[in-house]
Design an enzyme around this catalytic site. Sequence first.
Site, PDB file in Angstrom:
ATOM      1  N   CYS A  23       0.812  -1.223   0.000  1.00  0.00           N
ATOM      2  CA  CYS A  23       0.000   0.000   0.000  1.00  0.00           C
ATOM      3  C   CYS A  23       0.844   1.271   0.000  1.00  0.00           C
ATOM      4  O   CYS A  23       0.294   2.375  -0.011  1.00  0.00           O
ATOM      5  CB  CYS A  23      -0.956  -0.034   1.176  1.00  0.00           C
ATOM      6  SG  CYS A  23      -2.003  -1.505   1.132  1.00  0.00           S
TER       7      CYS A  23
ATOM      8  N   HIS B  58      -1.946   8.246   6.259  1.00  0.00           N
ATOM      9  CA  HIS B  58      -2.310   6.957   5.663  1.00  0.00           C
ATOM     10  C   HIS B  58      -3.756   6.652   6.073  1.00  0.00           C
ATOM     11  O   HIS B  58      -4.559   6.269   5.249  1.00  0.00           O
ATOM     12  CB  HIS B  58      -1.337   5.885   6.131  1.00  0.00           C
ATOM     13  CG  HIS B  58      -1.504   4.568   5.444  1.00  0.00           C
ATOM     14  ND1 HIS B  58      -1.457   4.437   4.079  1.00  0.00           N
ATOM     15  CD2 HIS B  58      -1.726   3.310   5.932  1.00  0.00           C
ATOM     16  CE1 HIS B  58      -1.634   3.162   3.740  1.00  0.00           C
ATOM     17  NE2 HIS B  58      -1.805   2.467   4.858  1.00  0.00           N
TER      18      HIS B  58
ATOM     19  N   GLU C   1       0.059   5.176  13.639  1.00  0.00           N
ATOM     20  CA  GLU C   1       0.378   6.410  12.924  1.00  0.00           C
ATOM     21  C   GLU C   1       0.430   7.593  13.899  1.00  0.00           C
ATOM     22  O   GLU C   1       1.349   8.426  13.837  1.00  0.00           O
ATOM     23  CB  GLU C   1      -0.709   6.637  11.869  1.00  0.00           C
ATOM     24  CG  GLU C   1      -0.209   7.228  10.596  1.00  0.00           C
ATOM     25  CD  GLU C   1      -1.305   7.347   9.541  1.00  0.00           C
ATOM     26  OE1 GLU C   1      -2.169   6.460   9.446  1.00  0.00           O
ATOM     27  OE2 GLU C   1      -1.274   8.345   8.816  1.00  0.00           O
TER      28      GLU C   1
ATOM     29  N   LYS D 222      -8.841   8.756   2.752  1.00  0.00           N
ATOM     30  CA  LYS D 222      -9.397   7.394   2.644  1.00  0.00           C
ATOM     31  C   LYS D 222     -10.786   7.345   3.284  1.00  0.00           C
ATOM     32  O   LYS D 222     -11.566   6.439   3.001  1.00  0.00           O
ATOM     33  CB  LYS D 222      -8.462   6.381   3.313  1.00  0.00           C
ATOM     34  CG  LYS D 222      -7.171   6.118   2.524  1.00  0.00           C
ATOM     35  CD  LYS D 222      -6.407   4.934   3.089  1.00  0.00           C
ATOM     36  CE  LYS D 222      -5.112   4.687   2.329  1.00  0.00           C
ATOM     37  NZ  LYS D 222      -4.044   5.627   2.694  1.00  0.00           N
TER      38      LYS D 222
ATOM     39  N   HIS E 247      -9.429   2.711   0.301  1.00  0.00           N
ATOM     40  CA  HIS E 247      -8.023   2.388   0.164  1.00  0.00           C
ATOM     41  C   HIS E 247      -7.789   1.752  -1.207  1.00  0.00           C
ATOM     42  O   HIS E 247      -8.248   0.638  -1.465  1.00  0.00           O
ATOM     43  CB  HIS E 247      -7.603   1.436   1.271  1.00  0.00           C
ATOM     44  CG  HIS E 247      -6.115   1.274   1.404  1.00  0.00           C
ATOM     45  ND1 HIS E 247      -5.227   1.624   0.427  1.00  0.00           N
ATOM     46  CD2 HIS E 247      -5.367   0.793   2.423  1.00  0.00           C
ATOM     47  CE1 HIS E 247      -4.001   1.358   0.814  1.00  0.00           C
ATOM     48  NE2 HIS E 247      -4.056   0.862   2.037  1.00  0.00           N
TER      49      HIS E 247
ATOM     50  N   PHE F  69       1.459  -3.741   3.925  1.00  0.00           N
ATOM     51  CA  PHE F  69       1.841  -5.120   4.242  1.00  0.00           C
ATOM     52  C   PHE F  69       3.361  -5.271   4.143  1.00  0.00           C
ATOM     53  O   PHE F  69       3.997  -4.657   3.284  1.00  0.00           O
ATOM     54  CB  PHE F  69       1.233  -6.067   3.201  1.00  0.00           C
ATOM     55  CG  PHE F  69      -0.130  -6.583   3.549  1.00  0.00           C
ATOM     56  CD1 PHE F  69      -0.856  -6.066   4.597  1.00  0.00           C
ATOM     57  CD2 PHE F  69      -0.695  -7.612   2.802  1.00  0.00           C
ATOM     58  CE1 PHE F  69      -2.116  -6.543   4.906  1.00  0.00           C
ATOM     59  CE2 PHE F  69      -1.957  -8.105   3.100  1.00  0.00           C
ATOM     60  CZ  PHE F  69      -2.667  -7.569   4.146  1.00  0.00           C
TER      61      PHE F  69
END
Lengths: 233, 386
Positions: free
Chosen positions: B147, B278, B289, B310, B315, B374
């Site tokens: 991502c 993010h 975060e 998002k 996403h 990931f």
Amino acid sequence: MEKRVKISRLFFQNERGPEGSQVALTRTILAEERLLLGSIGSSLAGAGLTRADIESAGIIVGIDSVIDKIKESYFKGVAEEGSLGASPLFFPYTSPNVLAARATIHFGIKGPDITIASGPLSFLKAVSYAYCLVSSGTVGLAVAAGVTEGISVAMLIGLDKSDLSITSVVESRVDPDLRPDVSLSMRDTFSIFQEALSVAADLPVEASDLSGNTIRIGLTFDNGVALKEEAFV
Amino acid sequence: MTRRVVITGIGLVTPLDQGKGKEAFWAGAIQGVNAVRPISLFDASDYSTDVAAEITSFGRLRLGRWQRFLDMAFDSVIIDSAIGCSSTGMDCGIILGTVLGDILGAEDPWRSGEATPLSATGLSSGAESLAKRYSLRGPVTTISTACASGTDSIGMAFRLIQTGAADLICAGGGDTLSEFAFSGFNSLNAMTRDVVRPFDKDRTGLALGEGAAFLMLEEEVHARRRGARIYCSIAGYASSADANHLTGPDREGRGLARAITAALSEAGIEMVDYINAHGTATPYNDLMETKAYKSVFGPSAYKIPISSIKSMIGHSFGAAGAIEAVTSVMAIERGMLPPTINLVTKDPECDLDYCPDTAREKLITSALSVSAGFGGQNSAIIFRCL
């Protein structure tokens, strides 16, 4: 003053490799995962580096279609059993960066971590970008690797304590009418690279795929003989 | 001497604009439009949720959907950057970030046991197709860092131009919605059943999205010589690995903090005026975060407005970082921050300023955009006005 970005500790790892036993103790899902860990592990061991030495290193891994089989296997489960067939164990292994990620976890590498998925040229592009990171001072040391079915190659690229150097990297896409009429597999690019290392100084490595993407890497050797002895195919 | 890299063009297609361009995207982002709706692209009735953010203007098109997204976003950035195209080609490279590529082209053959088209599994086909169509002569590279792919593609282009390997590179990312990804995140219990609530105490996970975005990166002298419009510069970029877990982030956000710190150091600054987060709305990500921001900025973290788009567009994997980079660039250009929507009750542990609900006017000289993914991927990039 020109910086000489050097390659050292080049190791090829295939399923018959003597270092395979070192990695067998690690639980892995993919055969190529074991090969990558083996080739990187051998490179690091050959250089006498510990986890602390490589914590801030970068790692650039080039892959081709090596994870396609697990992607297909994962989705067949979904196609056959619907949501219940979706394996939370295998799904993370369908992400193309999984091999590099496993290497960061296994060796404790915490610097830049990039997976290049440019088909057969991915390994050479990984070398190219590792060169860029080291020559720009972004990292002091980078692991550059390539993984394809049945074989992996890994090397360390840094500014010192090495056996040979890269003096320049030029990457360009050539006019389709002028490109070499040859389609390569990543395994071919390993061979070309190894041949370049073993033959002479200032030998450009050039490879092209069917789409016309061509990469050229100029290499200069300080001690090719020593390197050859460490390489294993 | 280090060469300065500037942004001279943007182009994107997202669920907010439905292919109508950057102005439509920005209008939707500032208005806080929720693009998360019931899925039409495939039958999601077997799953625990059935919502995602789709580009419905493409209908249920599956074959070639990914390439269409890429083509549309790339065409837009070429026009926006006013790069003259010629039949002899362009001295421009392309770096594309993607996670699944043309996965829709593989799903149907995999279902029926037919041979899978090479373009479907070859992630590099998207960038190669664009390179052929525009006769690009620069580096053509596809990267995949989960991502964070969209951010890392821009970061790689930045580094290549900075070091003299190229003068002009179009960088970004793209991915489509697919049952492949949907089933996977469903199996990980990572998806919301209704709306995306970043940093909310009742957040329930992410919604998947789709799209593509590109930025034109150019060496500053090259850009000025041709009289290009310059949006802003890239002041710093870094990526890092958690070296911790394949799917979960470092719980303390140490990897992300390292990436942000390195990007700030390269930029030569200690503060930013805006963070495009993010912000996936998964319990672990948002807390990680927040901890990373506090770790890097200390008490000053409370003074930085942060938002997650998002919350509106879900996403979109490889596209996410690129869309968020475009958002950061437009925020600098327009002095306006998009909100985080659906944030009703702040998580006590996520106690920073997340710009809930309403867009905010603010002079922004530097914006930080972060991505994580990931495999413990972390990326941070800083845009700065000139």
